[in-house]
Scaffold this active site. Structure first.
Site, short mmCIF file in Angstrom:
data_model
loop_
_atom_site.label_atom_id
_atom_site.label_comp_id
_atom_site.label_asym_id
_atom_site.label_seq_id
_atom_site.Cartn_x
_atom_site.Cartn_y
_atom_site.Cartn_z
N GLU A 123 4.54 -4.27 6.70
CA GLU A 123 3.15 -3.80 6.82
C GLU A 123 3.09 -2.44 7.51
OE1 GLU A 123 1.07 -5.42 5.05
OE2 GLU A 123 2.55 -7.00 4.75
N GLU A 140 -7.69 -7.17 -0.68
CA GLU A 140 -6.85 -6.71 -1.80
C GLU A 140 -6.81 -7.74 -2.93
OE1 GLU A 140 -2.77 -4.16 -2.07
OE2 GLU A 140 -2.64 -6.06 -1.01
N ALA A 180 0.63 -11.09 4.84
CA ALA A 180 -0.03 -10.13 5.73
C ALA A 180 -0.71 -9.07 4.87
CB ALA A 180 0.98 -9.49 6.68
N MET A 181 -1.51 -8.22 5.54
CA MET A 181 -2.22 -7.14 4.83
C MET A 181 -2.26 -5.90 5.71
SD MET A 181 -3.67 -6.29 2.06
CE MET A 181 -4.21 -4.61 1.76
#
Length: 859
Positions: free
Chosen positions: A309, A136, A275-276
């Site tokens: 998330e 991202e 985080a992703m």
């Protein structure tokens, strides 16, 4: 970086032209291990991508995205194209497209050391290699050829060849067949949330089961992984506990079963973000695995991130914004839902206190910068997008959603979310798509609300005005609303106004009224006739997004009785308001520090206490008059040591005060105590000096010249791990030597040899406030270097350097003038670069105003 940018206009044109039917991506990662003949060249891996797509205008021209050192072959509809003619390093030219197309790209892509693309990490502890991807907003093109924009969704099939003995994970379920890891095809998703994790990770499994309303059973395989070196510290049971609590909560409220099959969570090294939300394979920074003792605030933060998330699986992955203008459609919702679920579904029931005190502080700062923007932002290109993962998109957006829930009602809000998912599943949306369903479910016209809250920038201040009768009762209480000249919008606020009085050593609320604030002055009629309050708290219960101000009586009460407030949220709101007064140069920094010294020891909420320590440190470093800093440092160190000794042995408060004492220690006696704690010759009952705390104690010793290179080398030998290496690098750069600072500067600015994590550690050590004179020579050097750094380095490293090395500690009008001179001379510089410099300039100007305010307090 400019050659790798993509504009909104280009993306809109391509989306109108193309639709994507599917990707087949084959990666050969066997090159990740082993020696190479030429260590100076980029280490690469083979990436072969087949894209099936349609074109609305046969014969048209478009392009695919790929950032790679080289392309071996390109074919379009069976026609071989010359890579030298069609590939420019960032794009592949596609001419004479057919109605239905197949593009095959065979490339050599580079492993990353910056946390962008396919990141490769070598564990210094055992030599093992670990890989993971992070994309991202637009770095999947560093791993495979694609159409890198969120509205060109498609199913993906990945296959991966990896070194023998490795395990590979991706978004779908995978299995090893004939030496190749093959993964199930995904649902239609955007390129930036595809993911691959590979290596000898330590992997733990569990499962989640639920019977749905139609009687069917939902089963979700759960997994969690980390490096082998962190396995002894990995509390996967708690990760799974929060995960299951979150899945329960979101299934209870969203009425849309989790749509992506399995749910793996990977804790990976040298991660740039928290985080992703990759569907089926969420990635986290491995610092959420705690090697030493931490407070409950750390566990709360991790739980919040897990839930944030998870919320993205619906807000962002299932339904995705068309373009980054509407980034808030996923991030604001995930930030809100993360805290909402945290407070209602986990043991962290005070989640909204942390949100009010910590998360909103981020928003208030961002919303007063010259770069502030509406929640629905104007994102011209990918560089704009990268910088808009900020306090407005996340925390302000979440705050506004919290107010929206109060405005339309919780049931209407959640029903709107349910309809939003069902109507737009696997699709892309804009602001209007969400507002339309919320208008349906609430019966309210949200156009005016949206214009005021989502489409304008800035933060309002709310101040109580109290008129008392002769017998000490409220004749009239009104709320005054103000806005900055730069952003004069006055907004509708749904607020609670609380009245507090002091009795028997406690400051408690005895009356409360909710009111809709409109315009510059709103009368709260319900409170007329109430007994005179000692404290009026506008925005009690934190319903709206605003800066809280106080009338004179309330401020005087807080100066004397802040620690007496019994409600933790009310107390957190008051602390936050006082910090905003300090940042706005309305309260001297020394007064804020005095409040911390007198009342922080009584703070029960450990997260709030940690924020108070951070704010007090910032008040001293930036907003205190320079001539008072030495006095302030002595007061803070003495106060921290006093509270450390008074804290309950073995408590999290004791640990928090120990860390704060280390952060502010500077005298010879302070440093001797730190040294004694390290060596075991000094002892504080109950304080366990574990490895992480040892590094915390070592950093100030290094910064003040009491620990040298050999001491740090010895500590690394004791803790020869990835974490230990980061700590050592930071401590090395902290040492008070001109030669050390020169070496640190060169390693970050003049070389790209360091990984992203070590760049971050070096900058943190370099920018120690204790010896500002050693950093003075780098102010001019900074302005001479940043445009080159921005052009030559990745955007992540460019951001780290430009933000981290700005000469903020050279807090003088001369530095402000130098900043203005650079901006005037570089009007055509990259807008994202100028934005970072403008933000740093604003912080510096705020610093100087704060120092003026503090200096006046001494008169």
């Amino acid at each position: 970086m400019p050659g790798e940018n993509l504009s909104r206009d280009e993306a809109q044109e391509r989306a109108a032209l193309l639709s994507v039917d599917g990707y087949d991506v084959s990666l050969d990662l066997r090159s990740a291990t082993g020696d190479r003949d030429d260590e100076s060249a980029p280490r690469t891996f083979r990436s072969v991508t087949t894209i099936r797509f349609r074109c609305a205008e046969p014969g048209a021209t478009s392009f695919a995205d790929l950032v790679a050192p080289s392309v071996t072959a390109v074919s379009l509809n069976g026609r071989d194209l010359d890579p030298g003619e069609v590939f420019d390093g960032a794009r592949i030219l596609l001419e004479d497209l057919a109605a239905e197309n197949e593009l095959v790209v065979d490339a050599q892509c580079a492993y990353s050391r910056t946390g962008e693309g396919m990141h490769r990490f070598v564990d210094p502890e055992d030599g093992e290699v670990y890989l993971y991807t992070q994309y991202e907003p637009a770095d999947s093109r560093r791993v495979f050829a694609n159409f890198e924009q969120p509205d060109l969704k498609a199913p993906f099939r990945f296959e991966v060849r990896a070194p023998e003995g490795w395990v590979v994970w991706s978004n779908g379920v995978g299995e090893l067949t004939g030496g190749v890891w093959k993964f199930a095809e995904t649902k239609p998703i955007s390129t930036y949330i595809t993911a691959v994790v590979a290596g000898p990770y330590h992997y733990v499994t569990d499962s989640y089961e639920r019977v749905l309303e139609d009687g069917t059973r939902l089963e979700i395989p759960l997994g969690a992984m980390c490096r082998k070196g962190l396995a002894p510290y990995f509390d996967a049971d708690d990760v799974f506990l929060v995960t299951k609590q979150g899945l329960d909560f979101f299934h209870d409220h969203f009425d849309y079963p989790y749509p992506f099959g399995k749910y793996d969570q990977a804790f990976v090294p040298e991660y740039n973000l928290g985080a992703m939300e990759n569907p089926g394979l969420v990635t986290f920074r491995e610092e959420y695995i705690f090697r030493g003792r931490v407070t409950q605030a750390s566990y709360e933060r991790r739980a919040n991130v897990i839930l944030h998330e998870m919320a993205h699986m619906w807000f962002g992955d299932l339904v995705t914004m068309v373009w980054w203008d509407d980034l808030w459609l996923k991030e604001s919702f995930a930030d809100f839902m993360g805290t909402f679920s945290l407070a209602e579904a986990t043991r962290f029931t005070n989640g909204w206190v942390t949100f009010a005190n910590n998360r909103k502080a981020w928003a208030y700062r961002a919303d007063q910068l010259p770069s502030t923007h509406p929640i629905t932002a104007d994102i011209r290109d990918l560089e704009d997008a990268k910088l808009n993962f900020d306090g407005i998109t996340y925390a302000k957006g979440a705050s506004v959603l919290k107010q929206l829930v109060a405005y339309v009602g919780r049931d209407a809000f959640l029903e709107g979310a349910r309809r939003y998912f069902k109507r737009n599943a696997y699709g892309n949306t804009r602001l209007g798509d969400l507002l339309s369903v919320l208008e349906e479910t609430s019966g309210r016209d949200l156009a005016t609300w949206s214009r005021a809250w989502l489409e304008t920038a800035g933060v309002n201040s709310l101040t109580p005005q109290v008129i008392l009768s002769a017998d000490g009762r409220i004749t009239e209480l009104s709320v005054l609303q103000e806005a900055a000249e730069s952003h004069p919008e006055l907004r509708p606020h749904r607020v609670a106004v609380g009245l507090y009085r002091s009795e028997a050593g406690a400051l408690t609320r005895y009356a409360r009224a909710e009111v809709d604030v409109f315009g510059p002055r709103t009368v709260v009629g319900e409170l007329a006739g109430s007994a005179a309050p000692d404290l009026v708290l506008v925005n009690d219960d934190d319903l709206t997004y605003c800066k809280i101000r106080f009338d004179e009586t309330s401020l005087a009460t807080l100066r004397s009785h802040l620690g007496d407030i019994t409600d933790p949220l009310a107390r957190a709101l008051c602390w936050s308001a006082l910090w905003n007064l300090t940042r706005d140069a309305l309260m001297p920094a020394r007064d804020f520090i005095d409040l911390v010294l007198r009342f922080a020891g009584r703070e029960s909420d450990i997260g709030v206490l940690q924020m108070l320590h951070a704010w007090a440190d910032s008040a001293l470093t930036f907003y205190a008059a320079p001539e008072w800093r030495e006095t302030g440092a002595r007061l803070l160190a003495d106060g921290a040591l006093k509270e450390l000794r008074l804290a309950e042995p073995g408590s999290q408060h004791q640990l928090t005060w120990a860390r704060f004492f280390a952060a502010v220690a500077s005298s010879e006696a302070d440093l001797q105590l730190l040294q004694g704690l390290l060596e075991g010759t000094a002892k504080i009952d109950g304080l366990d000096v574990d490895q992480e705390l040892r590094w915390t104690l070592l950093e100030p010793l290094a910064a003040h010249g009491a620990a040298d290179e050999s001491d740090l080398a010895a500590e690394l030998a004791r803790d020869d791990t990835a974490s230990g290496k980061r700590h050592q690098v930071r401590c090395l750069a902290a040492r008070p030597s001109a030669a050390v600072k020169a070496q640190a500067w060169a390693s970050v600015v003049e070389s790209d040899a360091l990984s992203n994590a070590l760049v971050e550690a070096t900058i943190a050590g370099f920018t120690q406030p204790s010896r500002r004179e050693l950093l003075a020579p780098y102010a001019a050097t900074y302005f001479a270097a940043i445009e080159r750094v921005w052009a030559e380095r990745s955007i992540q490293i460019g951001m780290d350097v430009v933000k981290g090395l700005f000469p903020s500690l050279q807090d003088s009008p001369e530095t402000l003038d130098a900043t203005d001179a650079w901006l005037a001379a570089h009007e055509s510089a990259a807008p994202a670069l100028r934005r970072l410099v403008l933000e740093a300039r604003d912080d510096l100007a705020r610093t100087l105003r704060g120092q003026t305010c503090d200096r006046a307090a001494a008169v």
